[in-house]
Write an enzyme that holds these catalytic residues in place. Structure first.
Site, PDB file in Angstrom:
ATOM      1  N   GLY A  11      -5.726  -4.451  19.699  1.00 47.49           N
ATOM      2  CA  GLY A  11      -6.324  -3.496  18.785  1.00 47.49           C
ATOM      3  C   GLY A  11      -6.820  -4.161  17.513  1.00 47.49           C
ATOM      4  O   GLY A  11      -6.183  -5.073  16.992  1.00 47.49           O
ATOM      5  N   ARG A  72      -8.737  -5.949  25.506  1.00 46.48           N
ATOM      6  CA  ARG A  72      -7.469  -6.164  26.209  1.00 46.48           C
ATOM      7  C   ARG A  72      -7.794  -6.727  27.585  1.00 46.48           C
ATOM      8  O   ARG A  72      -8.798  -6.365  28.195  1.00 46.48           O
ATOM      9  CB  ARG A  72      -6.690  -4.855  26.318  1.00 46.48           C
ATOM     10  CG  ARG A  72      -6.429  -4.212  24.948  1.00 46.48           C
ATOM     11  CD  ARG A  72      -5.537  -2.998  25.059  1.00 46.48           C
ATOM     12  NE  ARG A  72      -5.499  -2.227  23.818  1.00 46.48           N
ATOM     13  CZ  ARG A  72      -4.760  -2.515  22.766  1.00 46.48           C
ATOM     14  NH1 ARG A  72      -3.985  -3.589  22.806  1.00 46.48           N
ATOM     15  NH2 ARG A  72      -4.789  -1.772  21.682  1.00 46.48           N
ATOM     16  N   ASP A 103       1.823  -8.269  19.471  1.00 48.80           N
ATOM     17  CA  ASP A 103       2.801  -8.931  20.349  1.00 48.80           C
ATOM     18  C   ASP A 103       2.219  -9.331  21.697  1.00 48.80           C
ATOM     19  O   ASP A 103       2.540 -10.387  22.235  1.00 48.80           O
ATOM     20  CB  ASP A 103       4.053  -8.060  20.525  1.00 48.80           C
ATOM     21  CG  ASP A 103       3.727  -6.644  20.996  1.00 48.80           C
ATOM     22  OD1 ASP A 103       2.529  -6.315  21.151  1.00 48.80           O
ATOM     23  OD2 ASP A 103       4.665  -5.865  21.202  1.00 48.80           O
ATOM     24  N   THR A 125      -2.138  -6.183  13.095  1.00 49.11           N
ATOM     25  CA  THR A 125      -1.985  -4.856  13.692  1.00 49.11           C
ATOM     26  C   THR A 125      -1.643  -3.869  12.598  1.00 49.11           C
ATOM     27  O   THR A 125      -0.830  -4.177  11.714  1.00 49.11           O
ATOM     28  CB  THR A 125      -0.884  -4.829  14.774  1.00 49.11           C
ATOM     29  OG1 THR A 125      -0.561  -3.465  15.098  1.00 49.11           O
ATOM     30  CG2 THR A 125       0.378  -5.513  14.324  1.00 49.11           C
ATOM     31  N   ASP A 127       0.106  -1.326  12.926  1.00 49.29           N
ATOM     32  CA  ASP A 127       1.404  -0.707  13.198  1.00 49.29           C
ATOM     33  C   ASP A 127       2.565  -1.343  12.434  1.00 49.29           C
ATOM     34  O   ASP A 127       3.627  -0.727  12.301  1.00 49.29           O
ATOM     35  CB  ASP A 127       1.713  -0.756  14.693  1.00 49.29           C
ATOM     36  CG  ASP A 127       0.644  -0.076  15.530  1.00 49.29           C
ATOM     37  OD1 ASP A 127      -0.003   0.851  15.024  1.00 49.29           O
ATOM     38  OD2 ASP A 127       0.448  -0.497  16.688  1.00 49.29           O
ATOM     39  N   ASP A 129       4.520  -3.585  13.451  1.00 52.03           N
ATOM     40  CA  ASP A 129       5.639  -3.537  14.394  1.00 52.03           C
ATOM     41  C   ASP A 129       6.015  -4.907  14.962  1.00 52.03           C
ATOM     42  O   ASP A 129       6.668  -4.987  16.000  1.00 52.03           O
ATOM     43  CB  ASP A 129       5.319  -2.579  15.542  1.00 52.03           C
ATOM     44  CG  ASP A 129       4.086  -2.998  16.335  1.00 52.03           C
ATOM     45  OD1 ASP A 129       3.363  -3.903  15.890  1.00 52.03           O
ATOM     46  OD2 ASP A 129       3.842  -2.404  17.407  1.00 52.03           O
ATOM     47  N   ARG A 171       2.012   3.475  17.206  1.00 56.68           N
ATOM     48  CA  ARG A 171       2.590   3.193  18.518  1.00 56.68           C
ATOM     49  C   ARG A 171       4.043   3.646  18.527  1.00 56.68           C
ATOM     50  O   ARG A 171       4.311   4.825  18.314  1.00 56.68           O
ATOM     51  CB  ARG A 171       2.421   1.706  18.864  1.00 56.68           C
ATOM     52  CG  ARG A 171       2.444   1.429  20.333  1.00 56.68           C
ATOM     53  CD  ARG A 171       1.950   0.050  20.706  1.00 56.68           C
ATOM     54  NE  ARG A 171       2.655  -1.029  20.038  1.00 56.68           N
ATOM     55  CZ  ARG A 171       2.560  -2.295  20.414  1.00 56.68           C
ATOM     56  NH1 ARG A 171       1.806  -2.635  21.437  1.00 56.68           N
ATOM     57  NH2 ARG A 171       3.213  -3.227  19.757  1.00 56.68           N
TER      58      ARG A 171
END
Length: 319
Positions: A11, A72, A103, A125, A127, A129, A171
């Site tokens: 992303g 992706r 990741d 990202t 996120d 995360d 996410r």
């Protein structure tokens, strides 16, 4: 080391262009040839490469998205795809690769490192995360986008005396919702890291009404569930008119904040320093104010931490 490459994968996130710019210009400063790989690992397997110069990254630091495009690639998750990617890099005489992504992107970098390609990962990202780093590129911009939306929604929520449910991205992480909810004064914040209890949300709403409050913002991280469903549950339980806004992919776009531009620039330049030192299979992390190299294997196996104290503070301040 004479030739390196850079790609963005997964992303997109605001600040990726600033990171690309830093990799290219710091690499050229040290006399390296820099190759840009388009469309992530899919483009690597297809050989979509171009030589980058100073002009290639002019006028991009303020732009969201990624100049190199992203995609992706399921095929690259296989040993055959990874071997093909490594072969492409060798065909071009590329000594090292900088991977900007999340990741999944780092798993690809780890695989290439095992095949003899020096790799450094830059966490990009919205996120936030990725374990072992305080911040990822794009997170700050996404939070500010959500804050701007909350402020606007609150204006109409106040005018119509309504409850609004706002669904944000992230996410399986609640970082965007937590920080945006704290900074935006949300009455309730629903995140994957804390069990969602509808009666507790309803109690907070009722408490607000009893003290004269006529509007509320409930922020929902996508990892909790669909905002539309939660809005329906609240409406059914209370009989109130509840409106739902799903912010969606607008959180990924837009001009990156100064924080993200500076962070991305620092990370991109540090990636070159690490490669020139012969370092491989590491991710760049932020700890405090310092950039540190972290073994990708460690980053991938370390459980992600979450600061529940900030979540609790948001709950206290929204009473």
């Amino acid at each position: 080391m004479e030739k390196i490459a850079v790609l963005t994968s997964g992303g997109d996130s605001p600040g990726m262009n600033a990171a690309i710019r830093a990799v290219v210009r710091k690499g050229l400063y040290h006399g390296l040839e820099v190759i840009g790989i388009k469309h992530g690992y899919a483009g690597l397997m297809r050989g979509e490469m171009e030589v980058m110069d100073l002009g290639s990254v002019a006028d991009i630091i303020q732009r969201g998205g990624t100049k190199l495009y992203t995609a992706r690639c399921e095929e690259f998750k296989t040993p055959t795809g990874q071997a093909q990617g490594a072969a492409r890099l060798r065909e071009w005489g590329i000594d090292a690769l900088v991977v900007i992504g999340g990741d999944g992107s780092f798993r690809g970098a780890r695989a290439l490192s095992a095949l003899g390609i020096n790799t450094v990962g830059i966490p990009g990202t919205i996120d936030n995360d990725i374990p072992c780093t305080d911040y990822t590129i794009g997170f700050d911009t996404a939070v500010n986008t959500v804050i701007e939306a909350i402020d606007k929604i609150r204006d109409t929520a106040t005018s119509h005396e309504r409850t609004y449910v706002v669904e944000v991205m992230g996410r399986n992480a609640g970082d965007i919702a937590m920080i945006a909810g704290l900074a935006g004064g949300a009455e309730s914040i629903l995140i994957p890291e804390a069990p969602f209890q509808l009666p507790e949300v309803l109690q907070r709403l009722q408490h607000g009404i009893e003290r004269g409050k006529r509007h509320s913002i409930i922020l929902v991280a996508e990892g909790v569930g669909h905002g539309m469903k939660i809005g329906e549950q609240i409406s059914e339980a209370t009989g109130w008119e509840v409106r739902v806004t799903v912010l969606g992919h607008l959180q990924r776009g837009g001009s990156p904040t100064a924080f993200d531009r500076a962070l991305a620039s620092r990370m991109g330049a540090f990636a070159i320093d690490l490669l020139l030192q012969g370092t491989t299979s590491v991710m760049i992390g932020v700890r405090g104010q310092q950039l540190v190299p972290i073994d990708i294997e460690e980053a991938l196996r370390t459980p992600r931490s979450f600061d529940m104290s900030l979540y609790e503070l948001a709950g206290i301040l929204s009473i």
